[in-house]
Design a protein around this motif. Structure first.
Motif, short mmCIF file in Angstrom:
data_model
loop_
_atom_site.label_atom_id
_atom_site.label_comp_id
_atom_site.label_asym_id
_atom_site.label_seq_id
_atom_site.Cartn_x
_atom_site.Cartn_y
_atom_site.Cartn_z
N LYS A 78 136.42 52.54 -67.75
CA LYS A 78 136.10 53.64 -68.67
C LYS A 78 137.11 53.69 -69.81
CE LYS A 78 135.16 58.60 -68.66
NZ LYS A 78 135.12 59.82 -67.84
N ALA A 79 138.39 53.51 -69.51
CA ALA A 79 139.42 53.50 -70.55
C ALA A 79 139.22 52.32 -71.49
CB ALA A 79 140.81 53.44 -69.92
N ALA A 84 137.71 50.34 -76.78
CA ALA A 84 136.87 49.49 -77.63
C ALA A 84 136.14 50.33 -78.67
CB ALA A 84 135.88 48.71 -76.78
N ALA A 85 135.66 51.50 -78.27
CA ALA A 85 134.95 52.38 -79.21
C ALA A 85 135.92 52.91 -80.29
CB ALA A 85 134.32 53.55 -78.46
N LEU A 88 136.68 50.03 -82.69
CA LEU A 88 135.53 49.78 -83.56
C LEU A 88 135.43 50.85 -84.64
CD1 LEU A 88 132.96 48.24 -84.29
CD2 LEU A 88 131.74 49.68 -82.62
N SER A 89 135.62 52.11 -84.25
CA SER A 89 135.55 53.19 -85.25
C SER A 89 136.64 53.02 -86.30
CB SER A 89 135.64 54.56 -84.59
OG SER A 89 136.95 54.80 -84.09
N PHE A 90 137.82 52.53 -85.89
CA PHE A 90 138.89 52.31 -86.85
C PHE A 90 138.52 51.21 -87.83
CE2 PHE A 90 142.62 49.87 -88.17
CZ PHE A 90 143.23 50.83 -88.98
N TRP A 91 137.96 50.09 -87.33
CA TRP A 91 137.60 49.00 -88.23
C TRP A 91 136.50 49.41 -89.20
CZ3 TRP A 91 141.05 45.67 -89.06
CH2 TRP A 91 141.90 45.23 -88.05
N ILE A 92 135.56 50.21 -88.74
CA ILE A 92 134.52 50.72 -89.64
C ILE A 92 135.14 51.62 -90.69
CG2 ILE A 92 132.50 52.25 -89.76
CD1 ILE A 92 131.70 51.09 -86.98
#
Length: 151
Positions: A78-79, A84-85, A88-92
């Motif tokens: 879960k961590a 990963a989420a 991903l949000s940072f790269w976006i």
């Protein structure tokens, strides 16, 4: 008494030996349907697990799932998904930031003034804060992993 068999391990061991479910059932002296149910993750009786352990020539505990390690693995998984989420949000966000900086720089050059300077500064602060959140998340998870490994 029911035990939670490690169905993935049982199936993997059976397939590594190139045994069919029927062959394993014959070796263990249990029904084919019992082997199928166990490999599907259903509960197994102590006798069934002992018969399977004898067929694989291992201790019966090698075929069971440790609830603590299973819970630990679920928490880690879960961590990992959350991490990963977050990454991903940072790269976006970073891609949007870079596009915005190019656009704002163009506006500043086009107008001959620094009309977009404050927007650029605050967007930079927000993006840096998002990056800091990613770094802190990774540090906390690594610390938790180290502490968990010491237990």
């Amino acid at each position: 008494m029911q035990f939670h068999a490690d169905s993935a391990k049982i199936k993997r061991w059976r397939e590594e030996r190139h045994w069919s479910q029927e062959h394993l059932a014959d070796l263990a002296g249990i029904g084919l349907r019992t082997v199928q149910r166990i490999e599907q993750g259903e509960k197994a009786s102590r006798e069934s697990l002992m018969a399977l352990a004898a067929a694989f020539n291992v201790d019966v505990m090698a075929l069971t799932v440790d609830p603590k390690s299973e819970a630990r693995a679920a928490v880690q998984q879960k961590a990992a998904r959350k991490g990963a989420a977050l990454r991903l949000s940072f790269w976006i966000s970073l891609a949007c930031y870079l596009f915005g900086m190019v656009l704002f720089t163009g506006i500043n050059i086009g107008t001959g003034s620094h009309v977009m300077m404050w927007a650029m500064i605050w967007w930079t602060v927000g993006t840096a804060g998002h990056g800091l959140a990613v770094v802190l998340f990774e540090l906390v998870n690594r610390h938790k992993a180290l502490m968990g490994a010491q237990e």
